[in-house]
Design a protein around this motif. Sequence first.
Motif, PDB file in Angstrom:
ATOM      1  N   PHE A   1       0.860  -1.110  -0.060  1.00 54.72           N
ATOM      2  CA  PHE A   1       0.077  -0.086  -0.074  1.00 54.72           C
ATOM      3  C   PHE A   1       0.895   1.270  -0.095  1.00 54.72           C
ATOM      4  O   PHE A   1       0.541   2.272  -0.726  1.00 54.72           O
ATOM      5  N   ALA A   2       1.827   1.156   0.793  1.00 59.54           N
ATOM      6  CA  ALA A   2       2.632   2.392   0.894  1.00 59.54           C
ATOM      7  C   ALA A   2       3.640   3.031  -0.092  1.00 59.54           C
ATOM      8  O   ALA A   2       3.645   4.093  -0.370  1.00 59.54           O
ATOM      9  N   THR A   3       4.352   1.928  -0.782  1.00 54.28           N
ATOM     10  CA  THR A   3       5.079   2.059  -1.966  1.00 54.28           C
ATOM     11  C   THR A   3       4.853   1.488  -3.228  1.00 54.28           C
ATOM     12  O   THR A   3       5.679   1.637  -4.094  1.00 54.28           O
ATOM     13  N   GLY A   4       3.718   0.476  -3.033  1.00 53.52           N
ATOM     14  CA  GLY A   4       3.549  -0.234  -4.373  1.00 53.52           C
ATOM     15  C   GLY A   4       4.326  -1.524  -4.385  1.00 53.52           C
ATOM     16  O   GLY A   4       4.460  -2.331  -5.204  1.00 53.52           O
ATOM     17  N   GLY A   5       5.079  -1.822  -3.125  1.00 53.95           N
ATOM     18  CA  GLY A   5       5.782  -2.965  -2.948  1.00 53.95           C
ATOM     19  C   GLY A   5       7.299  -2.850  -3.253  1.00 53.95           C
ATOM     20  O   GLY A   5       7.818  -3.752  -3.324  1.00 53.95           O
ATOM     21  N   ASP A   6       7.550  -1.610  -3.358  1.00 51.82           N
ATOM     22  CA  ASP A   6       9.132  -1.380  -3.815  1.00 51.82           C
ATOM     23  C   ASP A   6       9.921  -1.642  -3.029  1.00 51.82           C
ATOM     24  O   ASP A   6      11.282  -2.025  -3.142  1.00 51.82           O
ATOM     25  N   LEU A   7       9.808  -1.742  -1.458  1.00 53.65           N
ATOM     26  CA  LEU A   7      10.576  -1.876  -0.419  1.00 53.65           C
ATOM     27  C   LEU A   7      10.689  -3.352  -0.001  1.00 53.65           C
ATOM     28  O   LEU A   7      11.826  -3.985  -0.347  1.00 53.65           O
ATOM     29  N   THR A   8       9.784  -3.679   0.530  1.00 49.20           N
ATOM     30  CA  THR A   8       9.652  -5.274   1.168  1.00 49.20           C
ATOM     31  C   THR A   8       8.641  -6.074   0.102  1.00 49.20           C
ATOM     32  O   THR A   8       8.578  -7.428   0.162  1.00 49.20           O
ATOM     33  N   GLY A   9       7.618  -5.180  -0.326  1.00 43.43           N
ATOM     34  CA  GLY A   9       6.321  -6.060  -0.713  1.00 43.43           C
ATOM     35  C   GLY A   9       6.882  -7.294  -1.613  1.00 43.43           C
ATOM     36  O   GLY A   9       6.227  -8.401  -1.495  1.00 43.43           O
ATOM     37  N   ARG A  10       7.350  -6.595  -2.813  1.00 42.39           N
ATOM     38  CA  ARG A  10       7.795  -7.644  -3.906  1.00 42.39           C
ATOM     39  C   ARG A  10       8.654  -8.492  -3.546  1.00 42.39           C
ATOM     40  O   ARG A  10       9.114  -9.771  -4.150  1.00 42.39           O
ATOM     41  N   LYS A  11       9.501  -8.203  -2.419  1.00 40.44           N
ATOM     42  CA  LYS A  11      10.565  -9.241  -2.080  1.00 40.44           C
ATOM     43  C   LYS A  11      10.135 -10.331  -1.475  1.00 40.44           C
ATOM     44  O   LYS A  11      10.459 -11.666  -1.571  1.00 40.44           O
ATOM     45  N   VAL A  12       8.927 -10.024  -0.399  1.00 39.82           N
ATOM     46  CA  VAL A  12       8.434 -10.989   0.452  1.00 39.82           C
ATOM     47  C   VAL A  12       7.363 -11.819  -0.139  1.00 39.82           C
ATOM     48  O   VAL A  12       7.253 -13.164   0.190  1.00 39.82           O
ATOM     49  N   LEU A  13       6.651 -10.951  -0.924  1.00 38.68           N
ATOM     50  CA  LEU A  13       5.433 -11.734  -1.468  1.00 38.68           C
ATOM     51  C   LEU A  13       5.407 -11.935  -2.978  1.00 38.68           C
ATOM     52  O   LEU A  13       5.950 -11.209  -3.678  1.00 38.68           O
ATOM     53  N   ALA A  14       4.977 -12.997  -3.341  1.00 37.79           N
ATOM     54  CA  ALA A  14       4.862 -13.302  -4.889  1.00 37.79           C
ATOM     55  C   ALA A  14       3.725 -12.718  -5.471  1.00 37.79           C
ATOM     56  O   ALA A  14       2.918 -12.244  -4.865  1.00 37.79           O
ATOM     57  N   PRO A  15       3.817 -12.385  -6.677  1.00 34.25           N
ATOM     58  CA  PRO A  15       2.628 -11.635  -7.394  1.00 34.25           C
ATOM     59  C   PRO A  15       1.490 -12.457  -7.640  1.00 34.25           C
ATOM     60  O   PRO A  15       0.872 -12.817  -8.617  1.00 34.25           O
ATOM     61  N   THR A  16       0.738 -12.761  -6.370  1.00 31.35           N
ATOM     62  CA  THR A  16      -0.568 -13.319  -6.680  1.00 31.35           C
ATOM     63  C   THR A  16      -1.615 -12.149  -6.873  1.00 31.35           C
ATOM     64  O   THR A  16      -1.305 -10.933  -6.824  1.00 31.35           O
ATOM     65  N   GLU A  17      -2.690 -12.571  -7.070  1.00 31.56           N
ATOM     66  CA  GLU A  17      -3.944 -11.786  -7.314  1.00 31.56           C
ATOM     67  C   GLU A  17      -4.285 -10.829  -5.964  1.00 31.56           C
ATOM     68  O   GLU A  17      -4.259  -9.481  -6.091  1.00 31.56           O
ATOM     69  N   ALA A  18      -4.193 -11.456  -4.795  1.00 25.52           N
ATOM     70  CA  ALA A  18      -4.221 -10.211  -3.806  1.00 25.52           C
ATOM     71  C   ALA A  18      -3.098  -9.327  -3.631  1.00 25.52           C
ATOM     72  O   ALA A  18      -3.279  -8.267  -3.405  1.00 25.52           O
ATOM     73  N   ALA A  19      -1.897  -9.784  -3.871  1.00 21.33           N
ATOM     74  CA  ALA A  19      -0.736  -8.846  -3.690  1.00 21.33           C
ATOM     75  C   ALA A  19      -0.981  -7.790  -4.821  1.00 21.33           C
ATOM     76  O   ALA A  19      -0.707  -6.615  -4.489  1.00 21.33           O
ATOM     77  N   LYS A  20      -1.280  -8.303  -6.156  1.00 27.51           N
ATOM     78  CA  LYS A  20      -1.551  -7.251  -7.181  1.00 27.51           C
ATOM     79  C   LYS A  20      -2.568  -6.308  -6.791  1.00 27.51           C
ATOM     80  O   LYS A  20      -2.396  -5.042  -7.140  1.00 27.51           O
ATOM     81  N   ARG A  21      -3.583  -6.659  -6.054  1.00 35.57           N
ATOM     82  CA  ARG A  21      -4.647  -5.759  -5.943  1.00 35.57           C
ATOM     83  C   ARG A  21      -4.301  -4.758  -5.065  1.00 35.57           C
ATOM     84  O   ARG A  21      -4.497  -3.409  -5.053  1.00 35.57           O
ATOM     85  N   GLN A  22      -3.419  -4.984  -3.749  1.00 40.68           N
ATOM     86  CA  GLN A  22      -2.840  -4.059  -2.788  1.00 40.68           C
ATOM     87  C   GLN A  22      -1.976  -2.983  -3.820  1.00 40.68           C
ATOM     88  O   GLN A  22      -2.084  -1.905  -3.514  1.00 40.68           O
ATOM     89  N   VAL A  23      -1.116  -3.536  -4.670  1.00 40.62           N
ATOM     90  CA  VAL A  23      -0.140  -2.481  -5.454  1.00 40.62           C
ATOM     91  C   VAL A  23      -1.252  -1.623  -6.060  1.00 40.62           C
ATOM     92  O   VAL A  23      -0.750  -0.429  -6.329  1.00 40.62           O
ATOM     93  N   LYS A  24      -2.218  -2.298  -6.848  1.00 40.02           N
ATOM     94  CA  LYS A  24      -3.019  -1.429  -7.617  1.00 40.02           C
ATOM     95  C   LYS A  24      -3.777  -0.486  -6.992  1.00 40.02           C
ATOM     96  O   LYS A  24      -3.987   0.941  -7.429  1.00 40.02           O
ATOM     97  N   ALA A  25      -4.391  -0.625  -5.725  1.00 41.41           N
ATOM     98  CA  ALA A  25      -4.621   0.306  -4.749  1.00 41.41           C
ATOM     99  C   ALA A  25      -3.949   1.245  -4.579  1.00 41.41           C
ATOM    100  O   ALA A  25      -4.510   2.637  -4.563  1.00 41.41           O
ATOM    101  N   HIS A  26      -2.687   1.277  -4.386  1.00 39.73           N
ATOM    102  CA  HIS A  26      -1.595   2.285  -4.178  1.00 39.73           C
ATOM    103  C   HIS A  26      -1.528   3.180  -5.415  1.00 39.73           C
ATOM    104  O   HIS A  26      -1.695   4.348  -5.405  1.00 39.73           O
ATOM    105  N   HIS A  27      -1.398   2.466  -6.688  1.00 39.33           N
ATOM    106  CA  HIS A  27      -1.286   3.265  -7.741  1.00 39.33           C
ATOM    107  C   HIS A  27      -2.470   4.031  -8.129  1.00 39.33           C
ATOM    108  O   HIS A  27      -2.272   5.285  -8.623  1.00 39.33           O
TER     109      HIS A  27
END
Length: 260
Positions: free
Chosen positions: A122-148
């Motif tokens: 939510f905070a950075t679109g996954g730039d810091l830890t989000g994409r490192k820790v989490l695979a690009p599942t639909e749920a993770a993509k929705r959180q990143v989309k909410a940010h963008h």
Amino acid sequence: MSLADLKEDDALPKADRKPYRPWSYDLAATDLYIPRLKDGQQRWFAAVTRAGSKKQYARVLVLAENAKSKRWEMVATVDLDTPSQLPKIVLDKDGYATAVDPASTSLAAPVDLLRSAVIDNFATGGDLTGRKVLAPTEAAKRQVKAHHDTIHKFGTRGTTLFASADTKFPASYALKTSTGALVVFSHNHTQHDAVAAPGLKIVPEKQDRAWLGTTPRPAFTYTFTCSDVAAVPTAPEPSSLLGYGCRRTNAAAAGPSTSV
């Protein structure tokens, strides 16, 4: 319907309120996972319930016994985006599941790291830890989309910043799976909306009236409480966020500054 939903609904004009429909679960389409627990541990169990004509929708539930009242309470409900991604929960010869410490370093992502990763989505679109820790599942993509989508909603007239907030419900629950653990946890984050120039103001939307009334202000901070469920491996691989749900649980005028 959550307490936050009820509060927001009561503040809407009657014509805008959605009729309340009592919920229920089909026990015939529900799998129970009861962990063996040691003396003194909080008693809890999980369930996965399915709905739809082809049972294509799934939800993870966690129920726990309140230590004071000795009553059972539903402490988490999370819809799964893709039920087929649900990992196999390990059962012993008697049909019991095994509880896992969500903070265990034997997991690739202990719960605090999971929480940081989803907040970072939510905070950075996954730039810091989000994409490192989490695979690009639909749920993770929705959180990143909410940010963008949200940070650009005002164009040049305002700004939106997401940030972490104190976790209101820090308890987390995990069951052993064939590859690691299924972890259910909660997180809180804030969204700070502010105008970009003096003289501009933000008009509260209908859903905000319970918290903010109808008076325009130069800035508002919203607090969200969310439930998340993830499949976490023991191998050093990304975890899979399987689903999440958020509700606005507070909002307040925050002054003219664009800082959080």
